[in-house]
Motif scaffolding. Structure first.
Motif, PDB file in Angstrom:
ATOM      1  N   LEU A  43     -30.647 -38.868   3.135  1.00  0.00           N
ATOM      2  CA  LEU A  43     -29.864 -37.799   3.779  1.00  0.00           C
ATOM      3  C   LEU A  43     -30.629 -36.475   3.784  1.00  0.00           C
ATOM      4  O   LEU A  43     -30.350 -35.595   4.581  1.00  0.00           O
ATOM      5  CB  LEU A  43     -28.558 -37.566   3.008  1.00  0.00           C
ATOM      6  CG  LEU A  43     -27.539 -38.702   2.973  1.00  0.00           C
ATOM      7  CD1 LEU A  43     -26.482 -38.409   1.925  1.00  0.00           C
ATOM      8  CD2 LEU A  43     -26.890 -38.852   4.342  1.00  0.00           C
ATOM      9  N   PHE A  44     -31.553 -36.340   2.850  1.00  0.00           N
ATOM     10  CA  PHE A  44     -32.246 -35.060   2.698  1.00  0.00           C
ATOM     11  C   PHE A  44     -33.534 -35.041   3.508  1.00  0.00           C
ATOM     12  O   PHE A  44     -34.496 -35.739   3.169  1.00  0.00           O
ATOM     13  CB  PHE A  44     -32.551 -34.799   1.207  1.00  0.00           C
ATOM     14  CG  PHE A  44     -31.308 -34.556   0.407  1.00  0.00           C
ATOM     15  CD1 PHE A  44     -30.830 -33.270   0.198  1.00  0.00           C
ATOM     16  CD2 PHE A  44     -30.582 -35.619  -0.120  1.00  0.00           C
ATOM     17  CE1 PHE A  44     -29.662 -33.046  -0.510  1.00  0.00           C
ATOM     18  CE2 PHE A  44     -29.408 -35.414  -0.835  1.00  0.00           C
ATOM     19  CZ  PHE A  44     -28.954 -34.122  -1.030  1.00  0.00           C
ATOM     20  N   PRO A  45     -33.544 -34.221   4.574  1.00  0.00           N
ATOM     21  CA  PRO A  45     -34.723 -34.199   5.439  1.00  0.00           C
ATOM     22  C   PRO A  45     -36.002 -33.903   4.654  1.00  0.00           C
ATOM     23  O   PRO A  45     -37.047 -34.471   4.938  1.00  0.00           O
ATOM     24  CB  PRO A  45     -34.439 -33.056   6.420  1.00  0.00           C
ATOM     25  CG  PRO A  45     -32.986 -32.808   6.343  1.00  0.00           C
ATOM     26  CD  PRO A  45     -32.516 -33.277   5.010  1.00  0.00           C
ATOM     27  N   PHE A  46     -35.881 -33.037   3.626  1.00  0.00           N
ATOM     28  CA  PHE A  46     -37.098 -32.661   2.896  1.00  0.00           C
ATOM     29  C   PHE A  46     -37.592 -33.764   1.954  1.00  0.00           C
ATOM     30  O   PHE A  46     -38.619 -33.621   1.321  1.00  0.00           O
ATOM     31  CB  PHE A  46     -36.885 -31.346   2.135  1.00  0.00           C
ATOM     32  CG  PHE A  46     -35.679 -31.323   1.230  1.00  0.00           C
ATOM     33  CD1 PHE A  46     -34.520 -30.657   1.620  1.00  0.00           C
ATOM     34  CD2 PHE A  46     -35.717 -31.937  -0.007  1.00  0.00           C
ATOM     35  CE1 PHE A  46     -33.410 -30.622   0.792  1.00  0.00           C
ATOM     36  CE2 PHE A  46     -34.607 -31.901  -0.854  1.00  0.00           C
ATOM     37  CZ  PHE A  46     -33.450 -31.246  -0.444  1.00  0.00           C
ATOM     38  N   HIS A  63     -31.023 -27.223  -4.493  1.00  0.00           N
ATOM     39  CA  HIS A  63     -29.723 -27.749  -4.089  1.00  0.00           C
ATOM     40  C   HIS A  63     -28.848 -28.017  -5.319  1.00  0.00           C
ATOM     41  O   HIS A  63     -27.674 -27.675  -5.344  1.00  0.00           O
ATOM     42  CB  HIS A  63     -29.886 -29.020  -3.251  1.00  0.00           C
ATOM     43  CG  HIS A  63     -28.596 -29.498  -2.655  1.00  0.00           C
ATOM     44  ND1 HIS A  63     -27.733 -30.322  -3.329  1.00  0.00           N
ATOM     45  CD2 HIS A  63     -28.002 -29.226  -1.474  1.00  0.00           C
ATOM     46  CE1 HIS A  63     -26.672 -30.554  -2.577  1.00  0.00           C
ATOM     47  NE2 HIS A  63     -26.799 -29.897  -1.441  1.00  0.00           N
ATOM     48  N   HIS A  93     -22.541 -21.684   7.055  1.00  0.00           N
ATOM     49  CA  HIS A  93     -23.826 -22.374   6.921  1.00  0.00           C
ATOM     50  C   HIS A  93     -23.626 -23.724   6.212  1.00  0.00           C
ATOM     51  O   HIS A  93     -24.162 -24.748   6.649  1.00  0.00           O
ATOM     52  CB  HIS A  93     -24.797 -21.480   6.130  1.00  0.00           C
ATOM     53  CG  HIS A  93     -26.143 -22.073   5.918  1.00  0.00           C
ATOM     54  ND1 HIS A  93     -26.991 -22.394   6.944  1.00  0.00           N
ATOM     55  CD2 HIS A  93     -26.781 -22.426   4.781  1.00  0.00           C
ATOM     56  CE1 HIS A  93     -28.097 -22.918   6.447  1.00  0.00           C
ATOM     57  NE2 HIS A  93     -27.999 -22.944   5.138  1.00  0.00           N
ATOM     58  N   LEU A  94     -22.818 -23.711   5.134  1.00  0.00           N
ATOM     59  CA  LEU A  94     -22.580 -24.950   4.385  1.00  0.00           C
ATOM     60  C   LEU A  94     -21.867 -25.988   5.244  1.00  0.00           C
ATOM     61  O   LEU A  94     -22.217 -27.170   5.220  1.00  0.00           O
ATOM     62  CB  LEU A  94     -21.729 -24.670   3.134  1.00  0.00           C
ATOM     63  CG  LEU A  94     -22.431 -23.984   1.972  1.00  0.00           C
ATOM     64  CD1 LEU A  94     -21.447 -23.740   0.834  1.00  0.00           C
ATOM     65  CD2 LEU A  94     -23.585 -24.822   1.468  1.00  0.00           C
ATOM     66  N   THR A  97     -24.388 -27.243   7.950  1.00  0.00           N
ATOM     67  CA  THR A  97     -25.495 -28.026   7.376  1.00  0.00           C
ATOM     68  C   THR A  97     -25.035 -29.415   6.932  1.00  0.00           C
ATOM     69  O   THR A  97     -25.683 -30.417   7.235  1.00  0.00           O
ATOM     70  CB  THR A  97     -26.089 -27.297   6.141  1.00  0.00           C
ATOM     71  OG1 THR A  97     -26.336 -25.950   6.494  1.00  0.00           O
ATOM     72  CG2 THR A  97     -27.372 -27.935   5.678  1.00  0.00           C
ATOM     73  N   HIS A  98     -23.897 -29.455   6.243  1.00  0.00           N
ATOM     74  CA  HIS A  98     -23.442 -30.753   5.742  1.00  0.00           C
ATOM     75  C   HIS A  98     -22.890 -31.635   6.863  1.00  0.00           C
ATOM     76  O   HIS A  98     -23.028 -32.855   6.810  1.00  0.00           O
ATOM     77  CB  HIS A  98     -22.436 -30.567   4.592  1.00  0.00           C
ATOM     78  CG  HIS A  98     -23.079 -30.011   3.363  1.00  0.00           C
ATOM     79  ND1 HIS A  98     -23.143 -28.665   3.105  1.00  0.00           N
ATOM     80  CD2 HIS A  98     -23.756 -30.607   2.354  1.00  0.00           C
ATOM     81  CE1 HIS A  98     -23.815 -28.462   1.980  1.00  0.00           C
ATOM     82  NE2 HIS A  98     -24.197 -29.615   1.504  1.00  0.00           N
ATOM     83  N   ILE A 103     -22.862 -35.731   5.869  1.00  0.00           N
ATOM     84  CA  ILE A 103     -22.310 -35.899   4.523  1.00  0.00           C
ATOM     85  C   ILE A 103     -20.824 -36.284   4.621  1.00  0.00           C
ATOM     86  O   ILE A 103     -20.056 -35.647   5.340  1.00  0.00           O
ATOM     87  CB  ILE A 103     -22.467 -34.593   3.690  1.00  0.00           C
ATOM     88  CG1 ILE A 103     -23.931 -34.114   3.698  1.00  0.00           C
ATOM     89  CG2 ILE A 103     -21.964 -34.796   2.261  1.00  0.00           C
ATOM     90  CD1 ILE A 103     -24.964 -35.112   3.263  1.00  0.00           C
ATOM     91  N   HIS A 107     -19.938 -39.279  -0.225  1.00  0.00           N
ATOM     92  CA  HIS A 107     -21.070 -38.535  -0.824  1.00  0.00           C
ATOM     93  C   HIS A 107     -20.560 -37.469  -1.790  1.00  0.00           C
ATOM     94  O   HIS A 107     -21.119 -37.272  -2.864  1.00  0.00           O
ATOM     95  CB  HIS A 107     -21.931 -37.875   0.265  1.00  0.00           C
ATOM     96  CG  HIS A 107     -22.611 -38.849   1.170  1.00  0.00           C
ATOM     97  ND1 HIS A 107     -22.512 -38.806   2.538  1.00  0.00           N
ATOM     98  CD2 HIS A 107     -23.388 -39.919   0.899  1.00  0.00           C
ATOM     99  CE1 HIS A 107     -23.204 -39.804   3.064  1.00  0.00           C
ATOM    100  NE2 HIS A 107     -23.745 -40.484   2.092  1.00  0.00           N
ATOM    101  N   MET A 111     -21.293 -37.286  -5.794  1.00  0.00           N
ATOM    102  CA  MET A 111     -21.831 -36.090  -6.430  1.00  0.00           C
ATOM    103  C   MET A 111     -20.897 -35.615  -7.554  1.00  0.00           C
ATOM    104  O   MET A 111     -21.347 -35.178  -8.601  1.00  0.00           O
ATOM    105  CB  MET A 111     -22.027 -34.986  -5.391  1.00  0.00           C
ATOM    106  CG  MET A 111     -22.574 -33.719  -6.004  1.00  0.00           C
ATOM    107  SD  MET A 111     -23.026 -32.507  -4.761  1.00  0.00           S
ATOM    108  CE  MET A 111     -24.641 -33.082  -4.273  1.00  0.00           C
ATOM    109  N   TYR A 139     -14.785 -28.134  -8.760  1.00  0.00           N
ATOM    110  CA  TYR A 139     -15.619 -28.829  -7.774  1.00  0.00           C
ATOM    111  C   TYR A 139     -14.762 -29.269  -6.578  1.00  0.00           C
ATOM    112  O   TYR A 139     -15.133 -29.061  -5.421  1.00  0.00           O
ATOM    113  CB  TYR A 139     -16.303 -30.036  -8.439  1.00  0.00           C
ATOM    114  CG  TYR A 139     -17.115 -30.870  -7.476  1.00  0.00           C
ATOM    115  CD1 TYR A 139     -18.406 -30.484  -7.102  1.00  0.00           C
ATOM    116  CD2 TYR A 139     -16.610 -32.041  -6.915  1.00  0.00           C
ATOM    117  CE1 TYR A 139     -19.155 -31.238  -6.192  1.00  0.00           C
ATOM    118  CE2 TYR A 139     -17.345 -32.802  -6.019  1.00  0.00           C
ATOM    119  CZ  TYR A 139     -18.619 -32.396  -5.666  1.00  0.00           C
ATOM    120  OH  TYR A 139     -19.353 -33.145  -4.760  1.00  0.00           O
TER     121      TYR A 139
END
Ligand code: HEM
Length: 154
Positions: A43-46, A63, A93-94, A97-98, A103, A107, A111, A139
Motif C-alpha cells: 500500500l505504501f508507494p515509498f 508515518h 490531506h489525510l 491520501t488514505h 486504505i 487496514h 493498525m 485511536y
C-alpha cells in the motif's frame, strides 16, 4: 461515556514514557502490521520499487510517529472538547491520501491491533485494561474523523 482526565493521563503518560524510543517503536509497529498482513506493505508507494531496507526508510518511521502522536493528541482533545478536531488542511490531506491509497476499515483495524500491542510491549510495567481502552478509544475517534473525510472525497 465521557473521556475523563484519567483516560487522558493514561495515554499521555505512557506516550511520554516511550516517545524517546519512537523511531524504534515505529519500526516494530510496522513490522508487526506487515507480519500479520504481508500484502499491506504494498500500500505504501515509498516501499515499492525501492532498494532501501524497511528499517532504514524514513517515511515509514514518520508515518508511525504520526499515528502515535496524533492518537495522543486525540486523547487530549477528547478530554478537553469531547471530540477529535484535526486542523482543516491536515484532515483534508489525510482523507485524500488514505482514500487514494485504498486504505480500508480492515487496514485501520489491523493498525489498531498493532498499535495496542506495540504500546503494551513498550510499557509492560504501566499497562492495564484501562490504559488499553483509553488508547483504543482515542485511536477509534481519530480514525472516525479520517474516515469521514475519506467518504467526502468519494
Ligand atoms: C499517509 C497518518 C492510518 C497508510 C499518511 C500521512 C499521515 C498519515 C500523516 C501523510 C504522510 C505524508 O503526506 O507525507 C495516519 C494516521 C492513521 C493512519 C494518523 C491512523 C490513525 C493508516 C493505515 C494505513 C495507512 C491504517 C494502511 C495500513 C498510508 C499510506 C499513506 C499514508 C499508504 C501514503 C503514503 C505516501 O503516499 O507516501 N498517513 N495514517 N495509514 N498512510 Fe496513514
Amino acid at each position: 461515556m465521557a473521556f475523563t482526565a484519567e483516560k487522558e493521563a493514561l495515554v499521555v503518560d505512557s506516550w511520554n514514557a516511550i516517545k524517546a524510543d519512537a523511531a524504534e517503536l515505529g519500526l516494530k509497529f510496522f513490522l508487526r502490521i506487515f507480519e500479520i498482513t504481508p500484502s499491506s506493505s504494498g500500500l505504501f508507494p515509498f516501499l515499492r520499487d525501492t532498494s532501501v531496507p524497511l528499517e532504514k526508510n524514513p517515511k515509514l518511521k514518520r508515518h508511525a510517529m504520526s499515528v502515535f502522536a496524533m492518537t495522543c493528541e486525540a486523547a487530549v482533545q477528547l478530554r478537553k472538547l469531547g471530540r477529535v478536531i484535526v486542523k482543516e488542511t491536515t484532515i483534508k490531506h489525510l482523507g485524500a491520501t488514505h482514500a487514494k491509497a485504498g486504505i480500508t476499515s480492515e487496514h485501520f483495524e489491523l493498525m489498531r491491533y498493532a498499535l495496542l500491542e506495540t504500546i503494551r510491549e513498550a510499557v509492560p510495567y504501566m499497562w492495564s485494561p484501562k490504559m488499553r481502552n483509553a488508547w483504543a478509544e482515542s485511536y477509534d475517534q481519530l480514525v472516525e474523523a479520517i474516515k469521514k473525510e475519506m467518504r467526502s472525497v468519494g
